[in-house]
Each structure stands twice: as structure tokens, then as C-alpha cells.
Write a protein that holds these residues in place. Structure first.
Motif, mmCIF file in Angstrom:
data_model
loop_
_atom_site.group_PDB
_atom_site.id
_atom_site.type_symbol
_atom_site.label_atom_id
_atom_site.label_comp_id
_atom_site.label_asym_id
_atom_site.label_seq_id
_atom_site.Cartn_x
_atom_site.Cartn_y
_atom_site.Cartn_z
ATOM 1 N N ASN A 149 0.490 -1.131 0.155
ATOM 2 C CA ASN A 149 -0.361 0.338 0.169
ATOM 3 C C ASN A 149 0.616 1.074 0.296
ATOM 4 O O ASN A 149 0.672 1.955 0.687
ATOM 5 C CB ASN A 149 -0.800 -0.386 1.241
ATOM 6 C CG ASN A 149 -1.875 -1.288 1.426
ATOM 7 O OD1 ASN A 149 -3.291 -0.966 0.426
ATOM 8 N ND2 ASN A 149 -1.766 -2.001 1.775
ATOM 9 N N ALA A 150 1.898 1.035 -0.942
ATOM 10 C CA ALA A 150 2.623 2.197 -0.536
ATOM 11 C C ALA A 150 2.605 3.391 -1.285
ATOM 12 O O ALA A 150 1.772 3.606 -2.065
ATOM 13 C CB ALA A 150 3.851 2.304 -1.754
ATOM 14 N N THR A 205 -4.819 1.394 12.781
ATOM 15 C CA THR A 205 -4.977 0.136 11.782
ATOM 16 C C THR A 205 -3.647 -0.550 11.714
ATOM 17 O O THR A 205 -4.118 -2.161 11.264
ATOM 18 C CB THR A 205 -4.989 1.311 10.289
ATOM 19 O OG1 THR A 205 -6.143 2.121 10.858
ATOM 20 C CG2 THR A 205 -5.028 0.118 8.913
ATOM 21 N N ILE A 206 -2.397 -0.116 11.314
ATOM 22 C CA ILE A 206 -1.408 -1.117 11.643
ATOM 23 C C ILE A 206 -1.684 -2.701 12.349
ATOM 24 O O ILE A 206 -1.752 -3.895 11.461
ATOM 25 C CB ILE A 206 0.150 -1.082 10.945
ATOM 26 C CG1 ILE A 206 -0.180 0.062 10.067
ATOM 27 C CG2 ILE A 206 1.112 -1.674 11.404
ATOM 28 C CD1 ILE A 206 1.585 1.759 10.197
ATOM 29 N N TYR A 207 -2.180 -2.041 13.317
ATOM 30 C CA TYR A 207 -1.682 -2.452 14.893
ATOM 31 C C TYR A 207 -3.081 -3.753 14.117
ATOM 32 O O TYR A 207 -3.386 -5.343 13.971
ATOM 33 C CB TYR A 207 -2.627 -2.522 15.757
ATOM 34 C CG TYR A 207 -2.171 -3.517 17.135
ATOM 35 C CD1 TYR A 207 -0.926 -3.510 17.759
ATOM 36 C CD2 TYR A 207 -3.418 -3.794 17.699
ATOM 37 C CE1 TYR A 207 -0.814 -4.475 18.442
ATOM 38 C CE2 TYR A 207 -3.304 -4.418 18.753
ATOM 39 C CZ TYR A 207 -2.162 -5.207 19.176
ATOM 40 O OH TYR A 207 -2.257 -5.756 19.925
ATOM 41 N N ASP A 208 -3.847 -3.521 13.817
ATOM 42 C CA ASP A 208 -5.114 -4.474 13.516
ATOM 43 C C ASP A 208 -5.070 -5.266 12.462
ATOM 44 O O ASP A 208 -5.445 -6.889 12.327
ATOM 45 C CB ASP A 208 -6.493 -3.501 13.072
ATOM 46 C CG ASP A 208 -7.162 -3.084 14.470
ATOM 47 O OD1 ASP A 208 -7.064 -2.985 16.121
ATOM 48 O OD2 ASP A 208 -8.132 -1.855 14.211
ATOM 49 N N LYS A 209 -4.429 -5.194 11.362
ATOM 50 C CA LYS A 209 -3.919 -5.315 9.865
ATOM 51 C C LYS A 209 -2.966 -6.848 10.720
ATOM 52 O O LYS A 209 -3.141 -7.420 10.533
ATOM 53 C CB LYS A 209 -3.243 -4.379 9.211
ATOM 54 C CG LYS A 209 -4.521 -3.931 8.157
ATOM 55 C CD LYS A 209 -5.414 -4.521 7.787
ATOM 56 C CE LYS A 209 -6.525 -3.573 7.049
ATOM 57 N NZ LYS A 209 -7.815 -4.465 5.883
ATOM 58 N N LYS A 257 4.183 5.883 6.647
ATOM 59 C CA LYS A 257 3.551 5.381 5.213
ATOM 60 C C LYS A 257 4.810 4.082 4.285
ATOM 61 O O LYS A 257 6.144 4.887 5.276
ATOM 62 C CB LYS A 257 3.612 6.638 4.024
ATOM 63 C CG LYS A 257 4.343 7.620 4.276
ATOM 64 C CD LYS A 257 3.622 8.091 2.858
ATOM 65 C CE LYS A 257 4.308 9.208 2.629
ATOM 66 N NZ LYS A 257 4.484 10.395 1.265
ATOM 67 N N PHE A 258 5.146 3.965 3.202
ATOM 68 C CA PHE A 258 5.977 3.627 2.892
ATOM 69 C C PHE A 258 6.676 4.649 2.272
ATOM 70 O O PHE A 258 5.237 4.598 0.728
ATOM 71 C CB PHE A 258 6.330 2.242 2.138
ATOM 72 C CG PHE A 258 7.346 2.094 2.169
ATOM 73 C CD1 PHE A 258 8.479 0.687 2.218
ATOM 74 C CD2 PHE A 258 7.463 1.746 0.283
ATOM 75 C CE1 PHE A 258 9.403 0.439 1.560
ATOM 76 C CE2 PHE A 258 8.522 1.464 0.039
ATOM 77 C CZ PHE A 258 9.611 0.771 0.608
#
Length: 230
Positions: free
Chosen positions: A171-172, A180-184, A227-228
Motif C-alpha cells: 500500500n505504498a 490500523t497497522i496494529y489491527d492488520k 507510510k512507505f
């Protein structure tokens, strides 16, 4: 259920309480009573999870965690009486996946062990499905072989750090909050803490960035998330 769990704990009363409840839940459990013995046992045996006390004779739990994380890719749970956030963050920074504070409810401990093992199995299962290699700039990630290259140099990443990097690279240029990152990555049913996310981002920066203090790829968008950037 044939998962084997190693408890590294010098307080025998606590160790046997943990052992009894985990064995009642179907796990095979081995106890080591000091840091060095626990490290050697973890490296010589086949375990699916390590429960690791912080205050240990011979070698403290932080050092055991650091050395284990360099060699094995299994869930490591810190068990500590320390309540300061800095100690929790330090443990996560050395590669721990979760922490449990003493005193704890044995049933809660078992639930968190089950959550960590289930999440680990989900991540392992997802890596078995055929996926395309992702190459952005000088960073290349192969989900099938679980390998990451920066230029021509391979970087070995623990499972969750690999999953965080993969999610952000897929998802660059999209910004995601730490929640959100934690949930994913950890799952909404996980009983951990979102403080895990910035710790893993920092560890990833140390692995893939030329200058971790001035990252070019793993960017913090202040007040929003991460973000990346290709």
C-alpha cells in the motif's frame, strides 16, 4: 494440540502456576530457571512460544530476548513486574511480541498465549499462499520465501516486522494510523498494545534505511501515522 512452550522464570511458584494452567490447556511445557539456561534451551529445543521473565539470574530477560530474536522466529512474551512504559517498550524493542504484568490472572495469561500462537499460525499460513515479489526502489520483498533485500544485501526480519513492511509496501504512499497497522498485523482479537507499532517501525528503519534517523522510505506523518515511500 502439540505446541511446546518454554517458561524462563526463576520464581518456581510462578513458573509452576504458569505450567499447570498451560498444561491444562493442552500445551507441553518446559521450565528453565535462569537466563543462560533458558537461552540455551530455547536455541536447542523446538518451541512454538517463549514466556520470558525480565528479572533473571545470570542474564536478564531483555538480553535473552535480544539473543533469541536474532536466532528464532517464534512469539516471545515478556512477563514482568515492572509497570513503567519504558520497560515495556524496551522489551518490544528487543523483539518481544507481547508482555504480561505481574500479578496476572492465569486465565488471562493462557488467553494471551493462545492469541499469540493463533496469530503466528495465521501469518505463517498466509506466507504459504503464492504472492508476487514486491520491488520498490532499492528494496525488494518476496512473500513466498520471506526474504527482504536492500540493494544486493539480504536483511533478516522477524515475522511481524516482515508483515508490517509487506503491508506498507503493498500500500505504498498510503498513510495508516498505528491502530490500523496494529489491527492488520496483530489482529483485532489481540490483547497487546498499539505501542508495539512504533517500536517495530523503528526496528525496520534500522534494518532497511541508510540513515534510520533520517528515513527515506518508512516515513512518519505526524498526527496521522506511517507510510512507505518508494
Amino acid at each position: 494440540m502439540n505446541e511446546r512452550i518454554l517458561i524462563i522464570e526463576d520464581d518456581q511458584d510462578i513458573a509452576f502456576i504458569e505450567k499447570d494452567y498451560l498444561e491444562m490447556s493442552g500445551y507441553t511445557v518446559v521450565i528453565a530457571s535462569d537466563g543462560l539456561a533458558g537461552l540455551n534451551e530455547a536455541l536447542s529445543g523446538t518451541y512454538q512460544l517463549v514466556l520470558l521473565d525480565v528479572m533473571l539470574p545470570g542474564m536478564d530477560g531483555f538480553e535473552v530476548c535480544r539473543r533469541l530474536r536474532d536466532k528464532v522466529d517464534i512469539p516471545i512474551m515478556i512477563v514482568t513486574a515492572k509497570r513503567e512504559d519504558i520497560d515495556k517498550i524496551r522489551g518490544l524493542g528487543f523483539g518481544a511480541d507481547d508482555y504480561v504484568e505481574k500479578p496476572f490472572s492465569p486465565s488471562v495469561l493462557v488467553a494471551r498465549v493462545k492469541s499469540q500462537l493463533a496469530q503466528y499460525q495465521r501469518l505463517k499460513g498466509s506466507s504459504l499462499r503464492k504472492k508476487s515479489r514486491i520491488t520498490l526502489g532499492n528494496i525488494s520483498l518476496d512473500p513466498d520465501t520471506h526474504r527482504v533485500f536492500v540493494g544486493n544485501k539480504e536483511k533478516v526480519l522477524p515475522n511481524k516486522e516482515f508483515q508490517v513492511l509487506e503491508f506498507l509496501m503493498v500500500n505504498a504512499d498510503m498513510v495508516f494510523s498505528k491502530e490500523t497497522i496494529y489491527d492488520k498485523i496483530w489482529g483485532m482479537d489481540s490483547l497487546g498494545n498499539t505501542a508495539t507499532v512504533p517500536v517495530h517501525i523503528n526496528r525496520l528503519r534500522e534494518a532497511i534505511e541508510k540513515d534510520p534517523n533520517k528515513p527515506c522510505h518508512l516515513l512518519t506523518i505526524w498526527g496521522v501515522g506511517y507510510k512507505f515511500k518508494p
